[in-house]
Design a protein around this motif. Structure first.
Motif, short mmCIF file in Angstrom:
data_model
loop_
_atom_site.label_atom_id
_atom_site.label_comp_id
_atom_site.label_asym_id
_atom_site.label_seq_id
_atom_site.Cartn_x
_atom_site.Cartn_y
_atom_site.Cartn_z
N LYS A 26 0.83 -1.21 0.00
CA LYS A 26 0.00 0.00 0.00
C LYS A 26 0.86 1.26 0.00
CE LYS A 26 -3.89 -2.22 2.37
NZ LYS A 26 -4.88 -2.09 1.28
N SER A 45 -1.17 6.99 3.08
CA SER A 45 -2.01 7.65 2.09
C SER A 45 -3.26 8.24 2.74
CB SER A 45 -2.42 6.64 1.02
OG SER A 45 -3.33 7.21 0.10
N ARG A 48 -7.38 10.73 -0.90
CA ARG A 48 -7.11 11.18 -2.27
C ARG A 48 -5.85 10.55 -2.86
NH1 ARG A 48 -8.74 15.26 0.95
NH2 ARG A 48 -10.71 16.30 0.42
N GLY A 49 -5.23 9.68 -2.09
CA GLY A 49 -4.03 9.03 -2.57
C GLY A 49 -2.75 9.80 -2.32
#
Length: 352
Positions: A26, A45, A48-49
């Motif tokens: 991830k 994260s 929104r990434g």
């Protein structure tokens, strides 16, 4: 995977230190150094990434050795021992013998004393497995170091899993009856360091806590949180009633509901702006909630200044001052026994 390993000779320590950065699928990154067993960085994260820092600390080991940091050490990310939290007046009696520790927090001994595990250079090795990566840290603490009896061997394993968990497994043995209480002192801020944590939503899975006196030592009482400022049985912002807490904010021991020596959830934290969440689990009977009350703005990382309430700690533990309070969970370790403890931080994203 291990994405970075660094070795560096530190003149003030007169020895080499190592820094390792772990990353999972991830893309969560955790950076650990063998100086003090410190978790220097955790990057996760948001919804929104966007990846950003969520743990207070520094990017270089030298900053942890700086005089300004050492003079008012906040223990950023550090391994704490031999005894996490406070021992009243730096004294306890074990098997009929009195022991005197150095007082480094008013009249009390705090976090193992000024030369505790947070100041040691640990031996470090890395490991890689199909679904997890990590480091193993080991240390030998000599008999009567910082006033504690027994030669103690300690092993800590930091593991970053594919399930976005950071797991810390502790083990310890002794050659003489002693007391031991280990923890990690990471400060979390899920806002990408854009604000303090007072607007973070928090749930504590603890319906009782241990009140303390003016010197931060438990009175011996075990009290329901009820509708007090300690009541986080339902989600509330950290700042909702912090002004009603005696002292400068939260720095209290909470008692895990239904503690059974397995991993039990102690806390859940959510930042609504970024969507980041954190769940804290422990095998210990209690945990200290500390809201960064003494961060005074003198410490920085890049352009971020660590001011009051800029991070929140969940410190798994036996209760503060357990060696002096027989009805508290025992912190005694005897020869032939093995101390074991596990702390787990699970990182996530929520829409709520």
């Amino acid at each position: 995977m291990i994405i970075n390993e660094k070795r560096q000779f530190i003149p003030s320590l007169n020895q080499e230190v190592k820094t390792v950065t772990l990353q999972n699928r991830k893309h969560t990154q955790v950076t650990i150094t063998n100086y003090g067993g410190i978790i220097m960085s955790i990057k996760t994260s948001d919804r929104r990434g966007n990846f950003a820092e969520i743990a207070l600390g520094f990017d270089d080991v030298e900053s942890y050795l700086d005089e300004g940091y050492q003079n008012n050490c906040p223990y950023f990310g550090a391994a704490i021992g031999r005894y996490a939290n406070r021992i009243k007046n730096g004294q306890f009696t074990l098997d009929g013998k009195d022991y005197n520790l150095e007082s480094n927090n008013g009249p009390n001994s705090l976090h193992g004393g000024p030369g505790g595990f947070h100041q040691k250079v640990w031996k470090m090795e890395t490991f890689k497995e199909p679904k997890r990566t990590g480091v193993i840290l080991t240390l030998t603490s000599d008999d009567m170091e910082e006033g504690f009896p027994g030669k103690v061997g300690v092993k800590m394993t930091y593991t970053l899993t594919f399930d976005n968990e950071l797991v810390i497994d502790y083990e310890a043995t002794t050659d003489k009856t002693t007391v031991i209480n280990l923890t990690n002192h990471s400060y979390f801020n899920l806002s990408s360091m854009q604000s303090n944590v007072l607007n973070h939503l928090m749930v504590l899975y603890a319906d009782k806590f241990t009140p303390k006196d003016k010197n931060d030592i438990p009175t011996g009482e075990i009290v329901p949180v009820n509708d007090s400022p300690m009541d986080f049985l339902l989600p509330k912002t950290i700042g909702e009633r912090i002004a009603d807490v005696d002292g400068r904010g939260y720095d209290h021991n909470f008692i895990i509901n239904g503690h059974d020596d397995d991993l039990n959830i102690g806390a859940r934290l959510v930042d609504k702006n970024t969507g980041r969440s954190l769940e804290f689990y422990t095998t210990e009977p209690g945990f200290q909630v500390y809201s960064g009350n003494y961060l005074d703005g003198s410490l920085q990382r890049d352009d971020i200044t660590f001011t009051e309430n800029y991070g929140i700690c969940f410190e798994a533990q036996k209760f503060p001052d357990s060696p002096n309070q027989d009805h508290f969970p025992s912190a005694i370790l005897k020869p032939g026994e093995k101390y074991r403890q596990t702390t787990l931080y699970k990182f996530g994203i929520t829409d709520k």
